[in-house]
Design an enzyme around this catalytic site. Structure first.
Site, PDB file in Angstrom:
ATOM      1  N   GLN A   1       0.751  -1.255   0.053  1.00  0.00           N
ATOM      2  CA  GLN A   1       0.017   0.037   0.157  1.00  0.00           C
ATOM      3  C   GLN A   1       1.044   1.265  -0.082  1.00  0.00           C
ATOM      4  OE1 GLN A   1      -2.554  -0.843   3.345  1.00  0.00           O
ATOM      5  NE2 GLN A   1      -3.904  -2.031   2.317  1.00  0.00           N
TER       6      GLN A   1
ATOM      7  N   ARG B   1       2.277   2.658  -3.378  1.00  0.00           N
ATOM      8  CA  ARG B   1       1.295   3.204  -4.392  1.00  0.00           C
ATOM      9  C   ARG B   1       1.572   4.564  -4.162  1.00  0.00           C
ATOM     10  NH1 ARG B   1      -2.510   0.349  -6.422  1.00  0.00           N
ATOM     11  NH2 ARG B   1      -2.302   1.922  -8.005  1.00  0.00           N
ATOM     12  N   HIS B   2       2.150   5.177  -3.180  1.00  0.00           N
ATOM     13  CA  HIS B   2       2.430   6.666  -3.248  1.00  0.00           C
ATOM     14  C   HIS B   2       3.585   7.182  -3.944  1.00  0.00           C
ATOM     15  CE1 HIS B   2      -0.972   7.091  -0.602  1.00  0.00           C
ATOM     16  NE2 HIS B   2      -0.604   6.127  -0.276  1.00  0.00           N
TER      17      HIS B   2
ATOM     18  N   TYR C   1      14.656  -3.512   1.536  1.00  0.00           N
ATOM     19  CA  TYR C   1      15.473  -4.920   1.787  1.00  0.00           C
ATOM     20  C   TYR C   1      15.417  -5.652   0.702  1.00  0.00           C
ATOM     21  CZ  TYR C   1      16.825  -8.756   4.994  1.00  0.00           C
ATOM     22  OH  TYR C   1      17.662  -9.804   5.486  1.00  0.00           O
TER      23      TYR C   1
ATOM     24  N   ARG D   1      16.317 -10.902  -2.535  1.00  0.00           N
ATOM     25  CA  ARG D   1      17.220 -11.779  -3.376  1.00  0.00           C
ATOM     26  C   ARG D   1      18.636 -11.982  -2.644  1.00  0.00           C
ATOM     27  NH1 ARG D   1      17.781  -9.532  -9.072  1.00  0.00           N
ATOM     28  NH2 ARG D   1      18.658 -11.710  -9.225  1.00  0.00           N
TER      29      ARG D   1
ATOM     30  N   ASP E   1       8.400  14.517  -0.088  1.00  0.00           N
ATOM     31  CA  ASP E   1       8.302  15.980   0.305  1.00  0.00           C
ATOM     32  C   ASP E   1       7.046  16.301   0.927  1.00  0.00           C
ATOM     33  OD1 ASP E   1       6.087  17.033  -1.388  1.00  0.00           O
ATOM     34  OD2 ASP E   1       7.458  16.257  -2.929  1.00  0.00           O
ATOM     35  N   LEU E   2       7.010  17.396   1.889  1.00  0.00           N
ATOM     36  CA  LEU E   2       5.782  17.677   2.852  1.00  0.00           C
ATOM     37  C   LEU E   2       4.436  17.641   2.112  1.00  0.00           C
ATOM     38  CD1 LEU E   2       5.492  17.880   5.837  1.00  0.00           C
ATOM     39  CD2 LEU E   2       5.329  20.281   5.507  1.00  0.00           C
TER      40      LEU E   2
ATOM     41  N   HIS F   1      -0.530  14.587   1.526  1.00  0.00           N
ATOM     42  CA  HIS F   1      -1.429  13.651   0.644  1.00  0.00           C
ATOM     43  C   HIS F   1      -1.481  12.278   1.279  1.00  0.00           C
ATOM     44  CE1 HIS F   1      -3.748  12.659  -2.807  1.00  0.00           C
ATOM     45  NE2 HIS F   1      -2.824  11.658  -3.127  1.00  0.00           N
TER      46      HIS F   1
ATOM     47  N   ARG G   1      -4.107   7.821   4.254  1.00  0.00           N
ATOM     48  CA  ARG G   1      -3.799   6.470   4.768  1.00  0.00           C
ATOM     49  C   ARG G   1      -4.252   6.682   6.493  1.00  0.00           C
ATOM     50  NH1 ARG G   1      -3.989   2.785   1.073  1.00  0.00           N
ATOM     51  NH2 ARG G   1      -2.570   3.118  -0.790  1.00  0.00           N
TER      52      ARG G   1
HETATM   53  C1  LIG Z   1      -8.930   3.439   1.161  1.00  0.00           C
HETATM   54  C2  LIG Z   1      -7.939   3.238  -0.066  1.00  0.00           C
HETATM   55  C3  LIG Z   1      -8.243   2.281  -0.975  1.00  0.00           C
HETATM   56  C4  LIG Z   1      -7.519   1.824  -2.052  1.00  0.00           C
HETATM   57  N1  LIG Z   1      -8.205   0.663  -2.699  1.00  0.00           N
HETATM   58  C5  LIG Z   1      -7.047   0.682  -3.923  1.00  0.00           C
HETATM   59  C6  LIG Z   1      -7.542  -0.757  -4.652  1.00  0.00           C
HETATM   60  O1  LIG Z   1      -8.575  -1.459  -4.403  1.00  0.00           O
HETATM   61  N2  LIG Z   1      -6.808  -0.925  -5.918  1.00  0.00           N
HETATM   62  C7  LIG Z   1      -5.675  -0.235  -6.120  1.00  0.00           C
HETATM   63  O2  LIG Z   1      -5.112  -0.466  -7.044  1.00  0.00           O
HETATM   64  N3  LIG Z   1      -5.341   0.976  -5.309  1.00  0.00           N
HETATM   65  C8  LIG Z   1      -6.142   1.274  -4.378  1.00  0.00           C
HETATM   66  N4  LIG Z   1      -5.892   2.343  -3.484  1.00  0.00           N
HETATM   67  C9  LIG Z   1      -4.770   3.084  -3.929  1.00  0.00           C
HETATM   68  C10 LIG Z   1      -5.277   4.334  -4.632  1.00  0.00           C
HETATM   69  O3  LIG Z   1      -5.699   4.157  -5.878  1.00  0.00           O
HETATM   70  C11 LIG Z   1      -3.994   5.268  -5.146  1.00  0.00           C
HETATM   71  O4  LIG Z   1      -2.996   4.724  -5.960  1.00  0.00           O
HETATM   72  C12 LIG Z   1      -2.947   5.454  -3.738  1.00  0.00           C
HETATM   73  O5  LIG Z   1      -3.950   5.893  -2.664  1.00  0.00           O
HETATM   74  C13 LIG Z   1      -1.987   6.559  -3.948  1.00  0.00           C
HETATM   75  O6  LIG Z   1      -2.798   7.843  -4.249  1.00  0.00           O
HETATM   76  P1  LIG Z   1      -2.311   9.030  -5.528  1.00  0.00           P
HETATM   77  O7  LIG Z   1      -2.114   8.327  -6.667  1.00  0.00           O
HETATM   78  O8  LIG Z   1      -3.166  10.124  -5.283  1.00  0.00           O
HETATM   79  O9  LIG Z   1      -0.844   9.331  -4.646  1.00  0.00           O
HETATM   80  P2  LIG Z   1       0.538   9.325  -5.300  1.00  0.00           P
HETATM   81  O10 LIG Z   1       0.865   8.343  -6.055  1.00  0.00           O
HETATM   82  O11 LIG Z   1       1.499   9.634  -4.114  1.00  0.00           O
HETATM   83  O12 LIG Z   1       0.544  10.777  -6.142  1.00  0.00           O
HETATM   84  C14 LIG Z   1       0.285  12.168  -5.467  1.00  0.00           C
HETATM   85  C15 LIG Z   1      -0.379  12.891  -6.477  1.00  0.00           C
HETATM   86  O13 LIG Z   1       0.604  13.176  -7.563  1.00  0.00           O
HETATM   87  C16 LIG Z   1       0.043  13.019  -8.951  1.00  0.00           C
HETATM   88  N5  LIG Z   1       0.714  11.940  -9.527  1.00  0.00           N
HETATM   89  C17 LIG Z   1       1.539  10.832  -9.317  1.00  0.00           C
HETATM   90  N6  LIG Z   1       1.688  10.128 -10.443  1.00  0.00           N
HETATM   91  C18 LIG Z   1       0.909  10.543 -11.317  1.00  0.00           C
HETATM   92  C19 LIG Z   1       0.663  10.162 -12.823  1.00  0.00           C
HETATM   93  N7  LIG Z   1       1.459   9.081 -13.272  1.00  0.00           N
HETATM   94  N8  LIG Z   1      -0.127  10.826 -13.267  1.00  0.00           N
HETATM   95  C20 LIG Z   1      -0.806  11.828 -13.117  1.00  0.00           C
HETATM   96  N9  LIG Z   1      -0.697  12.457 -11.898  1.00  0.00           N
HETATM   97  C21 LIG Z   1       0.172  11.774 -10.791  1.00  0.00           C
HETATM   98  C22 LIG Z   1      -1.387  12.919  -8.689  1.00  0.00           C
HETATM   99  O14 LIG Z   1      -2.311  14.229  -8.447  1.00  0.00           O
HETATM  100  C23 LIG Z   1      -1.456  12.166  -7.263  1.00  0.00           C
HETATM  101  O15 LIG Z   1      -2.694  12.570  -6.508  1.00  0.00           O
HETATM  102  C24 LIG Z   1      -6.582   2.554  -2.443  1.00  0.00           C
HETATM  103  C25 LIG Z   1      -6.215   3.771  -1.793  1.00  0.00           C
HETATM  104  C26 LIG Z   1      -6.739   4.222  -0.495  1.00  0.00           C
HETATM  105  C27 LIG Z   1      -6.568   5.328   0.498  1.00  0.00           C
END
Ligand SMILES: Cc1cc2nc3c(=O)[nH]c(=O)nc-3n(C[C@H](O)[C@H](O)[C@H](O)COP(=O)(O)OP(=O)(O)OC[C@H]3O[C@@H](n4cnc5c(N)ncnc54)[C@H](O)[C@@H]3O)c2cc1C
Length: 283
Positions: free
Chosen positions: A77, A80-81, A89, A92, A182-183, A188, A193
């Site tokens: 999880q 994904r940010h 770590y 491999r 970054d902050l 976000h 989370r």
């Molecule tokens: C409660 C919850 C449930 C979730 N369930 C699922 C799920 O079922 N399946 C799943 O796959 N994920 C799931 N996620 C993950 C979610 O879809 C996001 O991937 C994750 O929260 C990261 O958010 P973000 O993309 O806004 O943040 P970050 O990746 O940190 O990006 C921050 C911001 O940067 C910008 N950004 C970053 N990369 C790009 C890009 N390539 N193009 C355009 N703008 C960009 C966007 O404005 C983004 O909001 C879940 C998240 C939460 C909080």
């Protein structure tokens, strides 16, 4: 100084480093506003203005770096940010730890019937203990298989390559990483989370990470709480409903006007924010 806090039985959060602070945010903003900042000269006003109006690039001047030990399912999880930099770590190169996450009984709840991604309530203590026991038994079996494959049990040969042996480990197994962000993007991450909709285990990490950062950037975190964390946004239709209500009850508008001029209650809003509220409700 490194701040550290244990999370669950085996995990931890360490705040390794923080680059910049409230001053760096204000200094960066002043570059873009130049002379114009004279009217909003103190850092608190300036930072609150930036966060309120989503002028977020000055927040990117501050960076926070953590060392985390966390279960693989929480790591999935975290990654994904995408704006964070991380180094994890290597399973491999190195032998994976024997530590696996086993939820406390208090965390063991049934599948929610109304939210496919959440927990329900009302599980008897005996079922909690049975589920916990099953989780424990199966992670133990996986660890025995891993030990066998890497050669701890079979000294006759060198063991299977670590990159394949790890495939039998459960997602509750612990990994470690350095994670820097970054902050602006940290806020976000925290908003998403620390929320009740996020899985409880990652909430536990995010809340501790946020509390560690808070004293380092007190003005920015105060603004984040006021204008983002504890705020909400309205859809066009919801705004229509609210405007309809305000028009139907003229006393409500008058009440807002009275509050604006009140010496006793003003909800901590600046004169400028009262003007902005008036603009919103007159739209
Ligand atoms: C409660 C919850 C449930 C979730 N369930 C699922 C799920 O079922 N399946 C799943 O796959 N994920 C799931 N996620 C993950 C979610 O879809 C996001 O991937 C994750 O929260 C990261 O958010 P973000 O993309 O806004 O943040 P970050 O990746 O940190 O990006 C921050 C911001 O940067 C910008 N950004 C970053 N990369 C790009 C890009 N390539 N193009 C355009 N703008 C960009 C966007 O404005 C983004 O909001 C879940 C998240 C939460 C909080």
């Amino acid at each position: 100084m490194v701040k550290e806090q244990k999370i669950h039985e085996h995990g931890f959060v360490r705040l390794i480093d923080i680059m910049g602070g409230d001053n760096s945010i204000a200094d960066a903003a002043r570059v873009s506003y130049g002379e114009g900042t004279r009217s909003v000269s103190d850092n608190r006003n300036l930072i609150r203005y930036l966060v309120r109006h989503k002028h977020t690039s000055p927040l990117e001047m501050v960076e926070v770096k953590f060392h985390l030990k966390l279960p693989i399912f929480v790591m999935r999880q975290l990654v994904r940010h995408r704006t964070a930099s991380l180094n994890e770590y290597s399973g491999r190169y190195s032998i994976m730890s024997n530590d696996c996450y086993v939820p406390e009984t208090e965390y063991i709840q049934p599948q929610s019937q109304i939210n496919n991604q959440g927990r329900g309530d009302n599980l008897s203590d005996s079922w909690k203990r049975k589920y916990q026991q099953t989780i424990r038994e199966y992670k133990d079996k996986c660890l025995v298989a891993y030990d066998y494959l890497i050669g701890n049990e079979t000294v006759a040969h060198g063991g299977l390559t670590r990159e394949l042996a790890r495939t039998v480990l459960p997602v509750s197994n612990y990994t470690e990483c350095y994670w820097k962000i970054d902050l602006h993007n940290f806020f976000h991450f925290c908003r998403l989370r620390m929320d009740d909709h996020a899985q409880r285990e990652i909430q536990d990490y995010a809340k501790v990470m946020y509390e560690m950062v808070k004293p380092e950037v007190p003005i920015a975190t105060e603004a984040f709480e006021d204008y983002s964390l504890y705020s909400t946004s309205y859809s066009r239709m919801e705004m229509d409903v609210l405007n309809y209500v305000l028009k139907s009850f003229p006393d409500a508008k008058a009440c807002i006007e009275n509050l604006k001029n009140s010496e006793d209650v003003n909800f901590g809003m600046s004169k400028r924010e009262w003007v902005e509220l008036k603009e919103k409700i007159n739209k």
